[in-house]
Motif scaffolding. Structure first.
Motif, short mmCIF file in Angstrom:
data_model
loop_
_atom_site.label_atom_id
_atom_site.label_comp_id
_atom_site.label_asym_id
_atom_site.label_seq_id
_atom_site.Cartn_x
_atom_site.Cartn_y
_atom_site.Cartn_z
N ILE A 1 0.73 -1.13 0.09
CA ILE A 1 0.23 0.00 0.02
C ILE A 1 0.76 1.26 -0.14
CG2 ILE A 1 -1.71 1.59 1.36
CD1 ILE A 1 -3.07 -1.36 2.27
N GLU A 2 1.93 1.24 0.93
CA GLU A 2 3.08 2.51 0.92
C GLU A 2 3.51 2.58 -0.52
OE1 GLU A 2 3.30 4.60 3.27
OE2 GLU A 2 2.01 3.54 4.75
N ALA A 3 3.83 1.61 -1.26
CA ALA A 3 4.64 1.89 -2.71
C ALA A 3 3.71 2.29 -3.34
CB ALA A 3 4.97 0.04 -2.95
N PHE A 4 2.30 1.81 -3.46
CA PHE A 4 1.17 2.12 -4.28
C PHE A 4 1.02 3.86 -4.35
CE2 PHE A 4 -3.29 3.46 -4.41
CZ PHE A 4 -3.63 3.32 -5.91
N LEU A 5 0.98 4.10 -2.75
CA LEU A 5 0.72 5.67 -2.41
C LEU A 5 1.94 6.47 -2.94
CD1 LEU A 5 -0.91 5.31 1.06
CD2 LEU A 5 -2.09 6.05 -1.12
N GLU A 6 3.03 5.89 -2.89
CA GLU A 6 4.26 6.46 -3.34
C GLU A 6 4.42 6.79 -4.88
OE1 GLU A 6 8.93 5.60 -3.32
OE2 GLU A 6 8.02 5.28 -1.39
N MET A 7 3.91 5.67 -5.61
CA MET A 7 3.86 5.89 -6.85
C MET A 7 2.78 7.08 -7.22
SD MET A 7 1.44 5.14 -9.57
CE MET A 7 0.41 3.96 -9.03
N MET A 8 1.56 7.01 -6.75
CA MET A 8 0.34 7.86 -6.94
C MET A 8 0.82 9.46 -6.69
SD MET A 8 -2.16 6.40 -8.04
CE MET A 8 -3.45 7.54 -7.91
N SER A 9 1.76 9.62 -5.75
CA SER A 9 2.23 10.71 -5.35
C SER A 9 3.21 11.30 -6.27
CB SER A 9 2.61 10.78 -3.86
OG SER A 9 3.53 12.07 -3.75
N ARG B 1 -9.32 -1.01 -7.18
CA ARG B 1 -8.85 -1.65 -8.74
C ARG B 1 -7.53 -1.03 -8.83
NH1 ARG B 1 -13.21 -3.49 -11.48
NH2 ARG B 1 -15.23 -2.73 -11.17
N GLN B 2 -7.41 0.30 -8.43
CA GLN B 2 -6.14 1.08 -9.10
C GLN B 2 -4.81 0.46 -8.29
OE1 GLN B 2 -5.88 5.07 -9.86
NE2 GLN B 2 -7.88 5.66 -8.92
N PHE B 3 -5.20 -0.01 -7.03
CA PHE B 3 -4.12 -0.89 -6.23
C PHE B 3 -3.61 -2.21 -6.93
CE2 PHE B 3 -3.27 -3.96 -2.54
CZ PHE B 3 -1.79 -3.28 -2.31
N PHE B 4 -4.63 -2.79 -7.36
CA PHE B 4 -4.36 -4.23 -8.01
C PHE B 4 -3.33 -3.94 -9.37
CE2 PHE B 4 -6.86 -6.04 -4.45
CZ PHE B 4 -6.15 -6.91 -4.25
N ARG B 5 -4.25 -2.94 -10.04
CA ARG B 5 -3.49 -2.64 -11.34
C ARG B 5 -1.88 -2.24 -11.25
NH1 ARG B 5 -8.45 0.95 -13.34
NH2 ARG B 5 -9.94 -0.76 -14.10
N GLU C 1 3.69 -3.76 -11.88
CA GLU C 1 4.87 -3.86 -11.19
C GLU C 1 5.23 -5.48 -10.93
OE1 GLU C 1 6.90 -1.16 -10.19
OE2 GLU C 1 5.44 -0.04 -11.30
N GLY C 2 4.47 -6.43 -11.38
CA GLY C 2 4.93 -7.72 -11.50
C GLY C 2 4.81 -8.38 -10.10
N LEU C 3 4.05 -7.57 -9.19
CA LEU C 3 4.07 -8.11 -7.77
C LEU C 3 2.91 -9.00 -7.68
CD1 LEU C 3 4.56 -4.64 -6.13
CD2 LEU C 3 6.09 -6.67 -6.41
N ARG C 4 1.83 -9.18 -8.84
CA ARG C 4 0.93 -10.10 -8.72
C ARG C 4 0.64 -10.60 -10.48
NH1 ARG C 4 -4.33 -10.88 -4.99
NH2 ARG C 4 -4.93 -11.97 -6.88
N ALA C 5 0.40 -11.99 -10.49
CA ALA C 5 0.29 -12.20 -11.98
C ALA C 5 -1.12 -12.13 -12.45
CB ALA C 5 0.65 -13.78 -11.81
N ASP C 6 -1.91 -11.54 -11.76
CA ASP C 6 -3.36 -11.32 -12.13
C ASP C 6 -3.73 -10.00 -11.41
OD1 ASP C 6 -3.54 -12.57 -9.52
OD2 ASP C 6 -5.63 -13.28 -9.92
#
Length: 303
Positions: free
Chosen positions: A7-15, A76-80, A85-90
């Motif tokens: 979640i922190e990595a996602f928020l950092e990317m959004m910022s 949705r945006q989190f999982f995209r 980033e290759g952190l999930r395969a789906d």
């Protein structure tokens, strides 16, 4: 990497990459941490069923459809992000439907209130002095035609004068998508229109205009804003709260009153100029009330 770190990595990317505002980031954080807490801190590993269970739980708590949709959007945006980033395969949100937003019922007026409005317009047109006759007779024609036809306000104020000189029983209106439709005029609307045309002919500048309701505006005809303002003033003089009325409310009253009195939904669709019946179905609550009343009044076993 646990869900919290992702979640922190996602928020950092959004910022950093998308320039998300602080309030937006706080909202994403709240929604994602709430979802993660519901899943025992395992949001990043969630499957579609786990996410559906979470969405069902917030719906059961009474969250509005808009709030549910916002939370799902964050997920949705989190999982995209995880997928990119290759952190999930789906992406487990790919098969999830957004919460259905209930369409608000259109504001309308009772038949009694509409009658008071029209009666007031007729009275003012009949009693107006020389300096007031033009505005009063124009307003009377406008409200009678609007309630008789259910035209969109843009269609009404922009009518060419030619529509009133062909056949006074009908107006042929060019609406959305340049489509023409024919709308009948009531007896009262025909009389108000006849009086307005006579008054209009007394003013040379107006008589020369190609518009039915001419004005010294850039368009050459009465603006929607001026009509809306004058309609609210008329309503106030008729003892109706001005906040409860607008040209669009009168259009809704036209449709609702037709349906209440037995009109077919398809016929109302054609009169309103809706290309799709689904648009007209905002009025199905009126049909439901009518059918309920019909059963209660006529069924032999009704109380």
């Amino acid at each position: 990497m646990r869900s919290g770190a992702r979640i922190e990595a996602f928020l950092e990317m959004m910022s950093a990459e998308r320039g998300a505002a602080e309030n937006t980031l706080l909202s994403y954080r709240r929604d994602l941490e709430d979802a993660s807490a519901h899943m025992d801190g395992r949001l990043a590993e969630a499957d579609p069923d786990a996410i559906r269970t979470y969405l069902d739980s917030i719906a059961a708590q009474g969250f509005a459809a808009t709030s549910q949709a916002r939370k799902l959007s964050a997920i949705r945006q989190f999982f995209r992000f995880l997928y990119a980033e290759g952190l999930r395969a789906d992406d487990p949100t790919g098969t999830l439907d957004s919460p259905r937003k209930d369409r608000p019922l259109p504001k309308t007026m009772s038949e009694a209130a509409t009658g008071r409005l029209l009666d007031r317009a007729a009275l003012e047109a009949a009693e107006a002095g020389p300096g007031e006759a033009l505005a009063a007779k124009r307003m009377h024609a406008l409200v009678e035609v609007l309630y008789a036809t259910g035209l969109r306000v843009s269609e009404l104020v922009g009518l060419p004068v030619s529509v009133a000189t062909r056949d006074e029983r009908f107006f042929v209106v060019r609406g959305k998508g340049n489509k023409e439709r024919m709308v009948p005029l009531s007896g009262k609307a025909r009389i108000a229109m006849r009086v307005w045309l006579e008054e209009r002919a007394r003013h040379p500048k107006l008589a020369e205009s190609s518009y039915l309701f001419p004005a010294s505006s850039e368009s050459g005809y009465l603006s929607r804003q001026v009509f809306g303002r004058d309609l609210k003033a008329l309503a106030a003089r008729a003892g109706i709260a001005s906040a409860k009325i607008s040209p669009h409310v009168l259009r809704h009253a036209f449709a609702s009153h037709l349906l209440q009195n037995g009109a077919d939904l398809r016929a109302v669709q054609q009169l309103l100029g809706h290309s799709d019946i689904s648009t007209t179905q905002i009025y199905t609550h009126v049909l439901e009330e009518r059918l309920l009343r019909l059963v209660n009044e006529h069924h032999p076993l009704a109380d």
